[in-house]
Design a protein around this motif. Structure first.
Motif, PDB file in Angstrom:
ATOM      1  N   SER A 139      46.631  52.114  37.563  1.00  0.00           N
ATOM      2  CA  SER A 139      47.190  51.306  38.647  1.00  0.00           C
ATOM      3  C   SER A 139      48.088  50.244  38.028  1.00  0.00           C
ATOM      4  O   SER A 139      47.788  49.711  36.962  1.00  0.00           O
ATOM      5  CB  SER A 139      46.094  50.631  39.472  1.00  0.00           C
ATOM      6  OG  SER A 139      46.678  49.805  40.466  1.00  0.00           O
ATOM      7  N   PHE A 140      49.156  49.941  38.707  1.00  0.00           N
ATOM      8  CA  PHE A 140      50.093  48.933  38.230  1.00  0.00           C
ATOM      9  C   PHE A 140      49.722  47.529  38.706  1.00  0.00           C
ATOM     10  O   PHE A 140      50.267  46.554  38.219  1.00  0.00           O
ATOM     11  CB  PHE A 140      51.519  49.283  38.670  1.00  0.00           C
ATOM     12  CG  PHE A 140      52.155  50.328  37.804  1.00  0.00           C
ATOM     13  CD1 PHE A 140      53.151  49.986  36.902  1.00  0.00           C
ATOM     14  CD2 PHE A 140      51.751  51.649  37.858  1.00  0.00           C
ATOM     15  CE1 PHE A 140      53.741  50.935  36.085  1.00  0.00           C
ATOM     16  CE2 PHE A 140      52.334  52.613  37.055  1.00  0.00           C
ATOM     17  CZ  PHE A 140      53.324  52.254  36.157  1.00  0.00           C
ATOM     18  N   ALA A 141      48.798  47.445  39.661  1.00  0.00           N
ATOM     19  CA  ALA A 141      48.408  46.134  40.183  1.00  0.00           C
ATOM     20  C   ALA A 141      46.963  46.188  40.662  1.00  0.00           C
ATOM     21  O   ALA A 141      46.701  46.270  41.851  1.00  0.00           O
ATOM     22  CB  ALA A 141      49.331  45.693  41.305  1.00  0.00           C
ATOM     23  N   ALA A 142      46.050  46.163  39.735  1.00  0.00           N
ATOM     24  CA  ALA A 142      44.623  46.175  40.052  1.00  0.00           C
ATOM     25  C   ALA A 142      43.936  45.171  39.140  1.00  0.00           C
ATOM     26  O   ALA A 142      43.150  45.530  38.267  1.00  0.00           O
ATOM     27  CB  ALA A 142      44.053  47.572  39.880  1.00  0.00           C
ATOM     28  N   ALA A 143      44.261  43.898  39.344  1.00  0.00           N
ATOM     29  CA  ALA A 143      43.730  42.854  38.478  1.00  0.00           C
ATOM     30  C   ALA A 143      42.205  42.872  38.382  1.00  0.00           C
ATOM     31  O   ALA A 143      41.666  42.711  37.280  1.00  0.00           O
ATOM     32  CB  ALA A 143      44.238  41.485  38.901  1.00  0.00           C
ATOM     33  N   PRO A 144      41.462  43.086  39.471  1.00  0.00           N
ATOM     34  CA  PRO A 144      40.003  43.113  39.318  1.00  0.00           C
ATOM     35  C   PRO A 144      39.529  44.203  38.348  1.00  0.00           C
ATOM     36  O   PRO A 144      38.708  43.951  37.473  1.00  0.00           O
ATOM     37  CB  PRO A 144      39.496  43.365  40.737  1.00  0.00           C
ATOM     38  CG  PRO A 144      40.572  42.804  41.620  1.00  0.00           C
ATOM     39  CD  PRO A 144      41.854  43.121  40.882  1.00  0.00           C
ATOM     40  N   ARG A 145      40.059  45.406  38.481  1.00  0.00           N
ATOM     41  CA  ARG A 145      39.668  46.497  37.578  1.00  0.00           C
ATOM     42  C   ARG A 145      40.205  46.240  36.175  1.00  0.00           C
ATOM     43  O   ARG A 145      39.507  46.459  35.179  1.00  0.00           O
ATOM     44  CB  ARG A 145      40.180  47.834  38.115  1.00  0.00           C
ATOM     45  CG  ARG A 145      39.876  49.025  37.224  1.00  0.00           C
ATOM     46  CD  ARG A 145      38.404  49.321  37.163  1.00  0.00           C
ATOM     47  NE  ARG A 145      38.183  50.581  36.448  1.00  0.00           N
ATOM     48  CZ  ARG A 145      37.182  50.787  35.618  1.00  0.00           C
ATOM     49  NH1 ARG A 145      36.279  49.846  35.402  1.00  0.00           N
ATOM     50  NH2 ARG A 145      37.064  51.932  35.010  1.00  0.00           N
ATOM     51  N   ALA A 146      41.431  45.774  36.059  1.00  0.00           N
ATOM     52  CA  ALA A 146      42.010  45.476  34.741  1.00  0.00           C
ATOM     53  C   ALA A 146      41.215  44.379  34.045  1.00  0.00           C
ATOM     54  O   ALA A 146      40.987  44.443  32.833  1.00  0.00           O
ATOM     55  CB  ALA A 146      43.479  45.084  34.879  1.00  0.00           C
ATOM     56  N   ASN A 147      40.767  43.378  34.788  1.00  0.00           N
ATOM     57  CA  ASN A 147      39.962  42.313  34.188  1.00  0.00           C
ATOM     58  C   ASN A 147      38.586  42.814  33.775  1.00  0.00           C
ATOM     59  O   ASN A 147      38.048  42.391  32.749  1.00  0.00           O
ATOM     60  CB  ASN A 147      39.844  41.118  35.134  1.00  0.00           C
ATOM     61  CG  ASN A 147      41.094  40.274  35.120  1.00  0.00           C
ATOM     62  OD1 ASN A 147      41.688  40.035  34.070  1.00  0.00           O
ATOM     63  ND2 ASN A 147      41.527  39.840  36.287  1.00  0.00           N
ATOM     64  N   GLU A 148      38.007  43.716  34.552  1.00  0.00           N
ATOM     65  CA  GLU A 148      36.723  44.323  34.185  1.00  0.00           C
ATOM     66  C   GLU A 148      36.871  45.085  32.869  1.00  0.00           C
ATOM     67  O   GLU A 148      36.065  44.928  31.949  1.00  0.00           O
ATOM     68  CB  GLU A 148      36.272  45.258  35.312  1.00  0.00           C
ATOM     69  CG  GLU A 148      35.018  46.039  35.031  1.00  0.00           C
ATOM     70  CD  GLU A 148      34.734  47.059  36.133  1.00  0.00           C
ATOM     71  OE1 GLU A 148      34.202  48.121  35.802  1.00  0.00           O
ATOM     72  OE2 GLU A 148      35.062  46.794  37.317  1.00  0.00           O
ATOM     73  N   LEU A 149      37.907  45.898  32.785  1.00  0.00           N
ATOM     74  CA  LEU A 149      38.170  46.623  31.539  1.00  0.00           C
ATOM     75  C   LEU A 149      38.518  45.646  30.423  1.00  0.00           C
ATOM     76  O   LEU A 149      38.147  45.848  29.265  1.00  0.00           O
ATOM     77  CB  LEU A 149      39.303  47.639  31.748  1.00  0.00           C
ATOM     78  CG  LEU A 149      38.975  48.815  32.659  1.00  0.00           C
ATOM     79  CD1 LEU A 149      40.247  49.597  32.994  1.00  0.00           C
ATOM     80  CD2 LEU A 149      37.921  49.723  32.034  1.00  0.00           C
ATOM     81  N   GLY A 150      39.224  44.567  30.760  1.00  0.00           N
ATOM     82  CA  GLY A 150      39.579  43.548  29.783  1.00  0.00           C
ATOM     83  C   GLY A 150      38.358  42.861  29.187  1.00  0.00           C
ATOM     84  O   GLY A 150      38.332  42.554  27.992  1.00  0.00           O
ATOM     85  N   ARG A 151      37.342  42.622  30.008  1.00  0.00           N
ATOM     86  CA  ARG A 151      36.105  42.024  29.474  1.00  0.00           C
ATOM     87  C   ARG A 151      35.441  42.961  28.479  1.00  0.00           C
ATOM     88  O   ARG A 151      34.934  42.530  27.441  1.00  0.00           O
ATOM     89  CB  ARG A 151      35.155  41.655  30.614  1.00  0.00           C
ATOM     90  CG  ARG A 151      35.602  40.405  31.367  1.00  0.00           C
ATOM     91  CD  ARG A 151      34.553  39.920  32.355  1.00  0.00           C
ATOM     92  NE  ARG A 151      34.294  40.858  33.441  1.00  0.00           N
ATOM     93  CZ  ARG A 151      35.023  40.952  34.553  1.00  0.00           C
ATOM     94  NH1 ARG A 151      36.075  40.154  34.721  1.00  0.00           N
ATOM     95  NH2 ARG A 151      34.710  41.811  35.487  1.00  0.00           N
ATOM     96  N   LEU A 152      35.460  44.256  28.781  1.00  0.00           N
ATOM     97  CA  LEU A 152      34.919  45.239  27.840  1.00  0.00           C
ATOM     98  C   LEU A 152      35.752  45.246  26.560  1.00  0.00           C
ATOM     99  O   LEU A 152      35.207  45.248  25.451  1.00  0.00           O
ATOM    100  CB  LEU A 152      34.908  46.627  28.497  1.00  0.00           C
ATOM    101  CG  LEU A 152      34.404  47.791  27.657  1.00  0.00           C
ATOM    102  CD1 LEU A 152      32.987  47.543  27.150  1.00  0.00           C
ATOM    103  CD2 LEU A 152      34.466  49.079  28.480  1.00  0.00           C
ATOM    104  N   PHE A 153      37.067  45.230  26.706  1.00  0.00           N
ATOM    105  CA  PHE A 153      37.957  45.169  25.543  1.00  0.00           C
ATOM    106  C   PHE A 153      37.629  43.934  24.700  1.00  0.00           C
ATOM    107  O   PHE A 153      37.481  44.027  23.480  1.00  0.00           O
ATOM    108  CB  PHE A 153      39.421  45.131  25.979  1.00  0.00           C
ATOM    109  CG  PHE A 153      40.385  45.085  24.836  1.00  0.00           C
ATOM    110  CD1 PHE A 153      40.946  46.252  24.339  1.00  0.00           C
ATOM    111  CD2 PHE A 153      40.733  43.883  24.227  1.00  0.00           C
ATOM    112  CE1 PHE A 153      41.828  46.227  23.266  1.00  0.00           C
ATOM    113  CE2 PHE A 153      41.604  43.839  23.163  1.00  0.00           C
ATOM    114  CZ  PHE A 153      42.157  45.022  22.673  1.00  0.00           C
ATOM    115  N   ASP A 154      37.527  42.768  25.338  1.00  0.00           N
ATOM    116  CA  ASP A 154      37.257  41.519  24.616  1.00  0.00           C
ATOM    117  C   ASP A 154      35.923  41.569  23.874  1.00  0.00           C
ATOM    118  O   ASP A 154      35.818  41.064  22.758  1.00  0.00           O
ATOM    119  CB  ASP A 154      37.271  40.325  25.573  1.00  0.00           C
ATOM    120  CG  ASP A 154      38.660  39.996  26.091  1.00  0.00           C
ATOM    121  OD1 ASP A 154      39.663  40.409  25.457  1.00  0.00           O
ATOM    122  OD2 ASP A 154      38.743  39.324  27.139  1.00  0.00           O
TER     123      ASP A 154
END
Length: 171
Positions: A139-154
């Motif tokens: 998705s090009f604009a799914a901040a909630p999902r991107a942030n969830e994946l971002g927390r896993l990345f971090d």
């Protein structure tokens, strides 16, 4: 094909379901061309069918050499020796631009991690539940999902170490 064919970063919320590596490559390139600040990648071997191409490398180069002073690329690479042996364009780019592109190896506790992801500005994402398969969502604009994946990345990044194999040795 324009960069907005698949979506506009930060605007198009539709979830894309992808099944071919060519689709993943095209979406990844379009997303990174629109990046303003950050690109984060988790990959086993820098997925040559997705990331090892001139358009993707040029999009990353454009991000980090452009106007944004805060641009950065962080790559978590589970099997760096494979990418090094193959001569990945992204490894070469990271060697030339080490201030902007960091490659880390996950800690032992995360070495069996078998997902793959691309996060762009923590707004857009491309995610595969199984890193060795081409089925993905994006998705090009799914901040909630991107942030969830971002927390896993971090979490994985915080326990990782810089990859010594991909660093250029100054002789």
């Amino acid at each position: 094909m324009s960069d907005s064919t698949f979506g506009v970063l930060g605007q198009d919320r539709a979830e894309l379901v992808l099944s071919r590596y060519s689709q993943l490559r095209d979406v990844a390139c379009a997303m990174v061309r629109q990046a303003r600040a950050t690109v984060e990648i988790v990959s086993r071997d820098l997925d040559p069918q997705i990331y090892d191409n001139d358009p993707f490398a040029e999009a990353l180069r454009g991000l980090v050499t452009g106007d944004s002073r805060r641009a950065s690329v962080r790559i978590l690479l589970l099997q760096p020796q494979i990418a090094m042996t193959r001569g990945s364009r992204l490894i070469g780019l990271a060697q030339r631009l080490p201030s902007f592109i960091s490659i880390h190896v996950p800690a032992e506790v995360h070495r069996d991690f078998n997902q793959a992801m691309l996060l762009v500005d923590r707004s857009g994402y491309l995610h595969r539940d199984q890193a060795d398969q081409s089925e993905a969502t994006a998705s090009f604009a799914a901040a909630p999902r991107a942030n969830e994946l971002g927390r896993l990345f971090d979490e994985i990044w915080d326990h990782s170490t810089p990859d010594q194999q991909s660093r250029r040795l100054g002789l």
